[in-house]
Design a protein around this motif. Sequence first.
Motif, short mmCIF file in Angstrom:
data_model
loop_
_atom_site.label_atom_id
_atom_site.label_comp_id
_atom_site.label_asym_id
_atom_site.label_seq_id
_atom_site.Cartn_x
_atom_site.Cartn_y
_atom_site.Cartn_z
N GLY A 1 -9.23 -3.20 -2.51
CA GLY A 1 -9.37 -3.06 -3.95
C GLY A 1 -8.33 -2.11 -4.53
N TRP A 2 -8.46 -1.86 -5.83
CA TRP A 2 -7.58 -0.91 -6.52
C TRP A 2 -8.16 0.48 -6.29
CZ3 TRP A 2 -3.13 -2.48 -9.06
CH2 TRP A 2 -2.97 -3.86 -9.20
N THR A 3 -7.85 1.01 -5.12
CA THR A 3 -8.47 2.25 -4.64
C THR A 3 -7.44 3.35 -4.50
OG1 THR A 3 -10.24 1.06 -3.48
CG2 THR A 3 -9.73 3.29 -2.71
N THR A 4 -7.74 4.51 -5.05
CA THR A 4 -6.89 5.69 -4.93
C THR A 4 -7.67 6.79 -4.24
OG1 THR A 4 -5.65 5.13 -6.93
CG2 THR A 4 -5.53 7.41 -6.16
N ALA B 219 0.84 -1.20 0.00
CA ALA B 219 0.00 0.00 0.00
C ALA B 219 0.88 1.25 0.00
CB ALA B 219 -0.93 -0.01 1.21
N LYS B 220 0.39 2.31 -0.63
CA LYS B 220 1.13 3.56 -0.71
C LYS B 220 0.45 4.60 0.18
CE LYS B 220 2.55 2.60 -5.47
NZ LYS B 220 2.48 3.04 -6.89
N ILE B 221 1.16 5.02 1.21
CA ILE B 221 0.61 5.91 2.23
C ILE B 221 1.32 7.25 2.14
CG2 ILE B 221 0.08 6.20 4.67
CD1 ILE B 221 -1.19 3.71 3.41
N GLY B 222 0.56 8.33 1.95
CA GLY B 222 1.15 9.65 1.81
C GLY B 222 1.63 10.23 3.12
N ALA B 223 2.16 11.45 3.05
CA ALA B 223 2.68 12.13 4.23
C ALA B 223 1.54 12.63 5.11
CB ALA B 223 3.55 13.32 3.81
N GLY B 224 1.74 12.54 6.41
CA GLY B 224 0.78 13.07 7.35
C GLY B 224 -0.52 12.31 7.44
N VAL B 225 -0.57 11.09 6.94
CA VAL B 225 -1.77 10.26 7.03
C VAL B 225 -1.92 9.72 8.45
CG1 VAL B 225 -2.87 8.13 6.22
CG2 VAL B 225 -1.76 9.67 4.59
N ILE C 119 -3.85 6.79 10.67
CA ILE C 119 -4.58 5.52 10.54
C ILE C 119 -4.84 4.99 11.95
CG2 ILE C 119 -4.56 3.19 9.61
CD1 ILE C 119 -2.73 4.19 7.39
N GLY C 120 -6.12 4.81 12.27
CA GLY C 120 -6.53 4.49 13.62
C GLY C 120 -6.53 3.00 13.94
N PRO C 121 -6.99 2.66 15.15
CA PRO C 121 -6.96 1.27 15.62
C PRO C 121 -7.75 0.32 14.73
CG PRO C 121 -7.44 2.78 17.42
CD PRO C 121 -7.51 3.58 16.17
N TYR C 122 -7.14 -0.81 14.44
CA TYR C 122 -7.78 -1.93 13.77
C TYR C 122 -8.23 -1.61 12.34
CZ TYR C 122 -7.69 -3.62 18.53
OH TYR C 122 -7.28 -3.97 19.79
N ALA C 123 -7.75 -0.54 11.77
CA ALA C 123 -8.01 -0.28 10.35
C ALA C 123 -7.27 -1.31 9.51
CB ALA C 123 -7.56 1.12 9.97
N VAL C 124 -7.81 -1.62 8.33
CA VAL C 124 -7.21 -2.59 7.42
C VAL C 124 -7.06 -1.93 6.05
CG1 VAL C 124 -7.42 -4.84 6.33
CG2 VAL C 124 -8.26 -4.51 8.67
N ILE C 125 -5.83 -1.92 5.52
CA ILE C 125 -5.53 -1.29 4.24
C ILE C 125 -4.95 -2.35 3.30
CG2 ILE C 125 -4.34 0.60 3.07
CD1 ILE C 125 -6.23 1.52 5.29
N GLY C 126 -5.57 -2.54 2.15
CA GLY C 126 -5.17 -3.58 1.21
C GLY C 126 -3.96 -3.22 0.38
N PRO C 127 -3.46 -4.18 -0.41
CA PRO C 127 -2.18 -4.00 -1.11
C PRO C 127 -2.21 -3.02 -2.27
CG PRO C 127 -3.20 -6.10 -1.71
CD PRO C 127 -4.01 -5.54 -0.58
N HIS C 128 -3.38 -2.77 -2.86
CA HIS C 128 -3.45 -1.93 -4.06
C HIS C 128 -4.03 -0.54 -3.75
CE1 HIS C 128 -2.49 -5.63 -6.05
NE2 HIS C 128 -3.62 -6.18 -5.67
N VAL C 129 -3.96 -0.14 -2.50
CA VAL C 129 -4.54 1.12 -2.05
C VAL C 129 -3.49 2.22 -2.06
CG1 VAL C 129 -5.61 2.31 -0.10
CG2 VAL C 129 -6.30 -0.03 -0.67
N THR C 130 -3.87 3.40 -2.53
CA THR C 130 -3.03 4.59 -2.47
C THR C 130 -3.79 5.66 -1.70
OG1 THR C 130 -1.96 4.11 -4.60
CG2 THR C 130 -1.84 6.38 -3.79
N ILE C 131 -3.16 6.22 -0.67
CA ILE C 131 -3.82 7.20 0.20
C ILE C 131 -3.02 8.50 0.15
CG2 ILE C 131 -4.57 7.74 2.55
CD1 ILE C 131 -4.80 4.71 3.00
N GLY C 132 -3.69 9.60 -0.19
CA GLY C 132 -3.03 10.88 -0.35
C GLY C 132 -2.67 11.54 0.97
N ASP C 133 -1.84 12.56 0.88
CA ASP C 133 -1.33 13.26 2.05
C ASP C 133 -2.47 13.80 2.92
OD1 ASP C 133 1.09 12.81 0.84
OD2 ASP C 133 1.43 14.89 0.25
N GLY C 134 -2.27 13.70 4.22
CA GLY C 134 -3.16 14.35 5.17
C GLY C 134 -4.49 13.67 5.39
N THR C 135 -4.73 12.55 4.78
CA THR C 135 -6.00 11.84 4.95
C THR C 135 -6.04 11.15 6.31
OG1 THR C 135 -6.53 11.57 2.62
CG2 THR C 135 -7.32 9.85 4.10
#
Length: 270
Positions: free
Chosen positions: A57-60, A23-29, A31-47
Amino acid sequence: MTEETNNMPQSMIHPTAIIDPQAKIGAGVKIGPYAVIGPHVTIGDGTEIMAHVTIDGWTTIGKDCRFFPSCSIGSEPQDLKYHGEKSYLIIGDRSVFREFVTVSTATGEGEETRIGNDCLFQACTHVAHNCVVGNHVIMSNCAGLAGHVTVEDRVVIGGIAGVHQFVKIGRNSMIGGLAKVVQDIPPFVIADGQPARCIGLNSVGLSRAGIPEEVRRELKKAFRILYRSGLNLRQAIAEMEQELDSYEEVEHFLRFLRNADRGICRGTKD
């Protein structure tokens, strides 16, 4: 506290979160307890992703979005036609997803579900496969979009409203709570009921959106021609082309009517 490297804040990830190494995690993200992030996920800065959120899924996801507890984002479509093909979910910037919101990826190889910027999805709302949602859209609690629905910019959908598959909802329109939407809703109107009917122009929404008074007057004329003249859709379009001044909003209204594949929502006097 968030540490910074080269003036970019590092992500804050709770130790119980499960994040695939791909997974690709941006700066300043966050992520709280017990969250699950899959292998094809991209999360932008500050989320911010709060407790028990699942993103798969294939989620951006763009910048500065917020996902409240127990959202399910990028799950497989609830569609019997889906057979595991690679499809996508793309979410823009600064949108808010409240508790238990569900958003699916698309059905069809290479197809997309897409959400724009600055939207608010209140608790328990659902955006199904292959939907296209514009910018500044608000969906109130428990409202749902079936597959292949298009929602243009600055639409407000009331609580527990349901929108039939392949329906298009025009920009700056408002749909009342508990409405059953089975045909296209033209831009700039208010629709309500079961099935939904257009009950008037969304005058307050147009004013708040900064649309000038002279344009609002022309849209009011357009509404009267469409819903109060007794003309059929083809005749109403021809009348509007002759009678109305050419503003961008008027041209958009006409363009929407010309492309209303499911037919448009009827008026209260039809």
